[in-house]
Enzyme design. Structure first.
Site, PDB file in Angstrom:
ATOM      1  N   LYS A 206      10.366  -7.428 -15.048  1.00  0.00           N
ATOM      2  CA  LYS A 206      10.677  -7.756 -13.692  1.00  0.00           C
ATOM      3  C   LYS A 206      12.110  -7.209 -13.397  1.00  0.00           C
ATOM      4  O   LYS A 206      12.213  -6.545 -12.388  1.00  0.00           O
ATOM      5  CB  LYS A 206      10.608  -9.319 -13.523  1.00  0.00           C
ATOM      6  CG  LYS A 206      10.886  -9.885 -12.175  1.00  0.00           C
ATOM      7  CD  LYS A 206      10.992 -11.310 -12.084  1.00  0.00           C
ATOM      8  CE  LYS A 206      11.479 -11.734 -10.630  1.00  0.00           C
ATOM      9  NZ  LYS A 206      11.462 -13.187 -10.578  1.00  0.00           N
ATOM     10  N   GLU A 212      14.731  -6.204 -25.017  1.00  0.00           N
ATOM     11  CA  GLU A 212      13.488  -6.240 -26.026  1.00  0.00           C
ATOM     12  C   GLU A 212      12.565  -5.000 -25.450  1.00  0.00           C
ATOM     13  O   GLU A 212      12.121  -4.173 -26.319  1.00  0.00           O
ATOM     14  CB  GLU A 212      12.754  -7.457 -26.260  1.00  0.00           C
ATOM     15  CG  GLU A 212      13.388  -8.778 -26.989  1.00  0.00           C
ATOM     16  CD  GLU A 212      14.179  -9.410 -26.086  1.00  0.00           C
ATOM     17  OE1 GLU A 212      14.631  -9.174 -24.845  1.00  0.00           O
ATOM     18  OE2 GLU A 212      14.757 -10.598 -26.375  1.00  0.00           O
ATOM     19  N   GLY A 266       8.920 -14.887 -13.358  1.00  0.00           N
ATOM     20  CA  GLY A 266       8.206 -14.055 -14.585  1.00  0.00           C
ATOM     21  C   GLY A 266       6.901 -14.733 -15.293  1.00  0.00           C
ATOM     22  O   GLY A 266       6.108 -14.157 -15.477  1.00  0.00           O
ATOM     23  N   ARG A 267       7.252 -16.196 -15.408  1.00  0.00           N
ATOM     24  CA  ARG A 267       5.870 -16.901 -16.055  1.00  0.00           C
ATOM     25  C   ARG A 267       4.862 -17.391 -15.065  1.00  0.00           C
ATOM     26  O   ARG A 267       3.980 -17.959 -15.440  1.00  0.00           O
ATOM     27  CB  ARG A 267       6.403 -18.083 -16.653  1.00  0.00           C
ATOM     28  CG  ARG A 267       7.394 -18.933 -15.929  1.00  0.00           C
ATOM     29  CD  ARG A 267       8.161 -20.037 -16.511  1.00  0.00           C
ATOM     30  NE  ARG A 267       9.126 -20.773 -15.665  1.00  0.00           N
ATOM     31  CZ  ARG A 267      10.305 -20.353 -15.364  1.00  0.00           C
ATOM     32  NH1 ARG A 267      10.801 -19.134 -15.902  1.00  0.00           N
ATOM     33  NH2 ARG A 267      11.206 -21.211 -14.525  1.00  0.00           N
ATOM     34  N   GLU A 352       9.960 -23.447 -20.115  1.00  0.00           N
ATOM     35  CA  GLU A 352      10.999 -22.773 -19.515  1.00  0.00           C
ATOM     36  C   GLU A 352      11.094 -23.195 -18.187  1.00  0.00           C
ATOM     37  O   GLU A 352      12.227 -23.265 -17.459  1.00  0.00           O
ATOM     38  CB  GLU A 352      10.762 -21.281 -19.233  1.00  0.00           C
ATOM     39  CG  GLU A 352      11.921 -20.359 -19.249  1.00  0.00           C
ATOM     40  CD  GLU A 352      11.484 -18.892 -19.408  1.00  0.00           C
ATOM     41  OE1 GLU A 352      10.723 -18.143 -18.534  1.00  0.00           O
ATOM     42  OE2 GLU A 352      11.930 -18.134 -20.328  1.00  0.00           O
ATOM     43  N   HIS A 383      -6.763 -28.727 -39.948  1.00  0.00           N
ATOM     44  CA  HIS A 383      -6.299 -28.574 -41.347  1.00  0.00           C
ATOM     45  C   HIS A 383      -4.948 -28.448 -41.630  1.00  0.00           C
ATOM     46  O   HIS A 383      -4.425 -27.893 -42.588  1.00  0.00           O
ATOM     47  CB  HIS A 383      -7.294 -27.325 -42.075  1.00  0.00           C
ATOM     48  CG  HIS A 383      -8.772 -27.906 -41.852  1.00  0.00           C
ATOM     49  ND1 HIS A 383      -9.455 -28.615 -42.626  1.00  0.00           N
ATOM     50  CD2 HIS A 383      -9.760 -27.504 -40.975  1.00  0.00           C
ATOM     51  CE1 HIS A 383     -10.759 -28.854 -42.150  1.00  0.00           C
ATOM     52  NE2 HIS A 383     -10.778 -27.964 -41.213  1.00  0.00           N
ATOM     53  N   LYS A 511      21.430 -14.472 -24.729  1.00  0.00           N
ATOM     54  CA  LYS A 511      21.436 -13.128 -24.234  1.00  0.00           C
ATOM     55  C   LYS A 511      23.044 -12.561 -24.308  1.00  0.00           C
ATOM     56  O   LYS A 511      23.159 -11.307 -24.972  1.00  0.00           O
ATOM     57  CB  LYS A 511      20.657 -12.759 -22.921  1.00  0.00           C
ATOM     58  CG  LYS A 511      19.374 -13.051 -23.062  1.00  0.00           C
ATOM     59  CD  LYS A 511      18.890 -12.755 -21.413  1.00  0.00           C
ATOM     60  CE  LYS A 511      17.349 -12.988 -21.144  1.00  0.00           C
ATOM     61  NZ  LYS A 511      16.893 -12.579 -19.669  1.00  0.00           N
TER      62      LYS A 511
HETATM   63  O1  F6P Z   1      14.510 -14.598 -20.984  1.00  0.00           O
HETATM   64  C1  F6P Z   1      13.550 -15.099 -19.949  1.00  0.00           C
HETATM   65  C2  F6P Z   1      13.054 -14.270 -19.044  1.00  0.00           C
HETATM   66  O2  F6P Z   1      13.570 -13.973 -18.279  1.00  0.00           O
HETATM   67  C3  F6P Z   1      11.638 -14.834 -18.712  1.00  0.00           C
HETATM   68  O3  F6P Z   1      11.787 -15.756 -17.744  1.00  0.00           O
HETATM   69  C4  F6P Z   1      10.775 -13.624 -18.251  1.00  0.00           C
HETATM   70  O4  F6P Z   1       9.538 -13.994 -18.195  1.00  0.00           O
HETATM   71  C5  F6P Z   1      11.423 -12.823 -19.504  1.00  0.00           C
HETATM   72  O5  F6P Z   1      12.321 -12.959 -19.758  1.00  0.00           O
HETATM   73  C6  F6P Z   1      11.012 -11.206 -19.219  1.00  0.00           C
HETATM   74  O6  F6P Z   1      11.940 -10.803 -18.040  1.00  0.00           O
HETATM   75  P1  F6P Z   1      11.464  -9.369 -17.533  1.00  0.00           P
HETATM   76  O7  F6P Z   1      10.308  -9.353 -16.848  1.00  0.00           O
HETATM   77  O8  F6P Z   1      12.519  -9.407 -16.272  1.00  0.00           O
HETATM   78  O9  F6P Z   1      11.667  -8.359 -18.626  1.00  0.00           O
END
Ligand code: F6P
Length: 546
Positions: A206, A212, A266-267, A352, A383, A511
């Site tokens: 987003k 990452e 995002g979620r 979240e 289990h 972060k």
């Molecule tokens: O670190 C949390 C977050 O902002 C989430 O809310 C989001 O889904 C995820 O990181 C990824 O964010 P982006 O889509 O901006 O890479």
């Protein structure tokens, strides 16, 4: 601050709890032969059974009083009407527009977003279909065989969970992969198994800044450019983001870029172009069935009375246990191996969204908020951690999910799976008394001394609550319905707790600190002075071993 009506409604629930302290769920069934009918709701292909809970008609009435006192109906209208319900970021949360298949106007702060939503979906679906059918080909000229989604959090969990859940619908000539972790092992292990020439990389973010995702995407870009030539990047990469300008800098052509909007959290973004990998895999027609499932629940959520409104009931049961009984955890157990990632998906959605200690107005919350959500597919969990569910000192309300028809699985296996699911909710509810244990051990020929020693360990207190979601088959539409049920549940709980369910400030500090520490980890010459001695000590130890 919670209104006087909310405080009063919580107080009434706490008083009412005393009525249920001594009543067992099995007694509630014995008292009311219609209990299952009265405490279950059939919703298209999903049956929601909430009869195995510590609730009576009075409990539900009081919980609905609480919902009304918190103005759930008014806040629901604000959500669906595109008002800025995400108060700290001054945005609507209008993910329902993404699954509004009819295109009837939906307003974000007064502006109809449907024309752009439909246009973007058409563009994304056309691209997905072209990749799927081989009309769009890889740099090598051959059709794509593999799709790699780079994303994390909401840009990973939704499509990764759904692709696995809907595996029987994914085209056989395509394999979907999801790389989220910045740990190079995730990328390395995935790429090892792939033909680079015929792999389509989708960079999903987003913000298009997430460390990452950008690190993984840059590493893969470098590899493609080195092995296949710079021109191959344009053919084998595409991107999904709200930050279109940042994508251009990465070198991805605009016809390979799919947007969405800042009013999609995002979620909540699996319904948007973030679902591109899923759409390529299952095809546009089935992707729309998935959206339709979400839309079914939006209608139900908007129209059903609170007393029969499934996401509202899910939310209220959660509030009942979290706030009135003090249960701090919640387990989600799909008896459906393909729903392996569903608990992880819900962890982000619930924790979240509602893992907050500050109310919308900035003061401390007055009630405990989101429980810790965890889960694993059954029967595997049986289990592992089910011992605690049955006999632990924590009471863990459980959601069981199970299909009536297996999708492509052996029916004999499925009968065993299904029976196990029912047995677990039954065991949690019924328990096993001391008398029953003694009778059992006597029948087995145990001596009095043996019975005395063993019986306490074999007693199950029971009276442990669970819901069961029984669905016909794990189809795209049913999956869409299940996700949307939980989304609206989370919203209703956020309203009652008076928190902003759509922001996530709690992820920021880590972060920021990681950015600073990355420099210290990368450059051994930099002094660690000023750091706490634990962090400095760990860095020193790592430097020694490098
Ligand atoms: O670190 C949390 C977050 O902002 C989430 O809310 C989001 O889904 C995820 O990181 C990824 O964010 P982006 O889509 O901006 O890479």
């Amino acid at each position: 601050m919670a209104s006087a009506d909310v405080v009063k409604a919580f107080r009434a629930l706490r008083v009412h709890r005393a009525d249920l302290e001594t009543r067992r769920i099995v007694d509630l069934f014995a008292e009311d032969p219609q209990r299952f009918d009265r405490f279950s709701v059939a919703l298209d292909d999903i049956l929601f059974d909430f009869s195995k809970h510590r609730v009576t008609g009075t409990t539900l009435a009081r919980l609905c009083d609480l919902a009304r006192a918190a103005d759930v109906e008014g806040r629901r209208a604000a959500l669906l009407g595109g008002e800025p319900v995400n108060a700290t970021e001054h945005r609507p949360a209008l993910h329902m527009a993404l699954r509004n298949l009819s295109g009837t106007p939906m307003l974000a702060e007064g502006r109809d977003v449907m024309p752009e939503v439909l246009a973007e979906r058409r563009k994304m679906e056309a691209f997905a279909e072209a990749v799927r059918t081989g009309a769009i080909r890889s740099a090598s000229g051959a059709p794509f065989t593999d799709i790699v989604n780079f994303g994390i959090g909401g840009s990973d969990l939704g499509p990764a969970m759904a692709a696995r859940a809907l595996a029987p619908f994914v085209a056989e000539h395509l394999t979907l992969h999801f790389v989220a972790n910045v740990d190079g092992a995730d990328l390395g292990d995935t790429l090892k198994r792939l033909p680079l020439e015929t792999t389509l990389f989708i960079v999903c973010s987003k913000s298009f800044t997430t460390i990452e995702t950008m690190t993984n995407a840059r590493s893969a870009r470098g590899l493609v450019a080195a092995r296949l030539g710079e021109a191959a990047v344009a053919e084998n990469f595409c991107a999904v983001s709200t930050q279109l300008d940042k994508i251009a800098a990465f070198g991805i052509e605009s016809d390979r870029v799919f947007g969405f909007w800042d009013w999609v959290g995002g979620r909540y973004s699996v319904w948007s172009s973030i679902g591109l990998s899923l759409c390529i895999g299952i095809g546009a027609e089935k992707f729309e069935k998935f959206l339709l499932g979400g839309q079914d629940i939006d209608r139900h959520f908007a129209e059903a009375p609170l007393e029969r409104n499934v996401p509202v009931l899910m939310a209220l049961l959660g509030i009942w246990y979290r706030n009135v009984w003090g249960y701090a955890t919640h387990a989600v157990i799909p008896y459906d191996q393909r729903m392996l990632r569903f608990p992880a998906y819900l962890q982000q959605l619930e924790m979240e969204s509602n893992g907050k200690s500050v109310s919308v107005s900035g003061g401390p919350v007055e009630e405990a908020t989101a429980p810790v959500v965890f889960g694993e597919p059954g029967t595997n969990g049986q289990h592992a951690f089910f011992q605690l569910l049955h006999q632990g000192s924590e009471i863990v309300p459980v959601d069981f999910l199970v299909a009536v028809q297996p999708s492509g699985a052996d029916p004999e296996h499925h009968r065993i799976l299904f029976a196990n699911c029912l047995a677990q909710s039954q065991a949690l509810m019924q328990g096993r008394s001391r008398e029953e244990v003694e009778a059992l051990l006597t029948a087995r020929g145990s001596s009095a001394a043996q019975i005395e020693a063993l019986a306490p360990h074999m007693v199950f207190a029971g009276n442990r609550p669970s819901s069961t979601f029984l669905y016909k088959r794990l189809s795209p539409r049913v999956l869409g319905q299940l996700i949307a049920l939980y989304e609206h549940k989370v919203f209703v709980q956020g309203v009652i707790w008076d928190i902003d369910s759509f922001d996530q400030w709690g992820v920021e500090l880590g972060k920021e600190l990681a950015t600073r520490l990355t420099a210290l980890v990368s450059n051994p010459a930099l002094a660690t002075e000023g750091l706490d001695s634990s962090t400095a000590g760990l860095i020193a130890a790592a430097r020694k071993h490098r």
